[in-house]
Design a protein around this motif. Structure first.
Motif, PDB file in Angstrom:
ATOM      1  N   ALA A 249     -30.656 -44.346  61.546  1.00 56.46           N
ATOM      2  CA  ALA A 249     -30.805 -45.462  62.494  1.00 56.46           C
ATOM      3  C   ALA A 249     -29.560 -46.335  62.516  1.00 56.46           C
ATOM      4  O   ALA A 249     -29.131 -46.800  63.572  1.00 56.46           O
ATOM      5  N   MET A 250     -28.960 -46.550  61.351  1.00 53.44           N
ATOM      6  CA  MET A 250     -27.767 -47.395  61.281  1.00 53.44           C
ATOM      7  C   MET A 250     -26.537 -46.695  61.855  1.00 53.44           C
ATOM      8  O   MET A 250     -25.523 -47.344  62.136  1.00 53.44           O
ATOM      9  N   ALA A 251     -26.624 -45.377  62.072  1.00 56.84           N
ATOM     10  CA  ALA A 251     -25.514 -44.646  62.671  1.00 56.84           C
ATOM     11  C   ALA A 251     -25.436 -44.846  64.185  1.00 56.84           C
ATOM     12  O   ALA A 251     -24.453 -44.456  64.808  1.00 56.84           O
ATOM     13  N   GLU A 252     -26.461 -45.473  64.763  1.00 54.24           N
ATOM     14  CA  GLU A 252     -26.416 -45.777  66.202  1.00 54.24           C
ATOM     15  C   GLU A 252     -25.228 -46.687  66.468  1.00 54.24           C
ATOM     16  O   GLU A 252     -24.992 -47.642  65.713  1.00 54.24           O
ATOM     17  N   PRO A 253     -24.477 -46.420  67.526  1.00 52.28           N
ATOM     18  CA  PRO A 253     -23.281 -47.223  67.807  1.00 52.28           C
ATOM     19  C   PRO A 253     -23.572 -48.732  67.841  1.00 52.28           C
ATOM     20  O   PRO A 253     -24.481 -49.174  68.530  1.00 52.28           O
ATOM     21  N   GLY A 254     -22.801 -49.451  67.049  1.00 52.89           N
ATOM     22  CA  GLY A 254     -22.877 -50.906  67.055  1.00 52.89           C
ATOM     23  C   GLY A 254     -23.830 -51.542  66.063  1.00 52.89           C
ATOM     24  O   GLY A 254     -23.745 -52.739  65.810  1.00 52.89           O
ATOM     25  N   ARG A 255     -24.753 -50.771  65.497  1.00 57.20           N
ATOM     26  CA  ARG A 255     -25.736 -51.386  64.597  1.00 57.20           C
ATOM     27  C   ARG A 255     -25.088 -51.957  63.346  1.00 57.20           C
ATOM     28  O   ARG A 255     -25.464 -53.038  62.893  1.00 57.20           O
TER      29      ARG A 255
END
Length: 197
Positions: free
Chosen positions: A103-109
């Protein structure tokens, strides 16, 4: 009947406007960062007026908080979706760890939740946002995995906070190119020690 339909229509328009502002702000906060993003930039990207922005959000900081809360909620939802199956409490914690990293690999998170968030909103506000989302799921998972041991709620919260910090640091390392599997395994060792203590 017409009045009720009109209220719903107004609410739908208001929700659509708010979502458009949040989406535009998110895109700019990710691309430029909080400091380099202005409210005129946000309303231009959203195709709205400044009045619309200030109708929904007190100021840029309040808008950033709403973006951060939405992102934190999306991370928690991803963890909960991944751990719905019939997993043991330990398996759920490990699966939840991988889901958090994904989930934290989503761009910008990373930028919004781990870098700009604490700088803009302060560590206490970000801790409160985390406590309402991913940390809540972590506390629940730890409590289940440690059962039937009696665990003081304050101590459980402190343990979850420390483990959460390890998750955050691992997410930063993964964003810089470290292998996710390496950190899932390391978190697994930490969790094993906690639940067997």
């Amino acid at each position: 009947m017409q009045l009720k339909s009109s209220r719903r229509s107004n609410r739908d328009r208001s929700d659509t406007t708010r979502a458009a502002i949040l989406d535009a702000a998110h895109g700019l906060f990710v691309a430029r960062g909080y400091a380099e993003t202005s409210t005129p930039d946000i309303v231009a990207a959203a195709g709205m007026t400044r009045g619309a922005l200030y109708h929904h959000f007190e100021d840029k900081k309040a808008l950033f908080r709403a973006v951060a809360e939405r992102e934190a909620g999306a991370v928690a939802a991803r963890i909960e979706e991944a751990t719905l199956d019939s997993l043991t409490p330990r398996e759920a914690l490990i699966t939840g760890a991988r889901a958090y990293f994904d989930a934290m690999a989503e761009p910008g998170r990373i930028r919004i939740l781990l870098l700009d968030g604490p700088a803009v909103l302060g560590t206490q506000t970000m801790a409160a946002i985390d406590a309402a989302n991913a940390q809540r799921t972590l506390e629940d998972g730890l409590a289940e995995a440690m059962a039937p041991k009696v665990y003081d709620q304050a101590a459980l919260a402190a343990t979850a906070t420390l483990l959460s910090a390890a998750f955050d640091r691992a997410a930063l390392e993964i964003a810089e190119g470290a292998a996710t599997d390496l950190y899932v395994e390391a978190i697994g060792h930490l969790i094993d020690r906690l639940i067997s203590a």
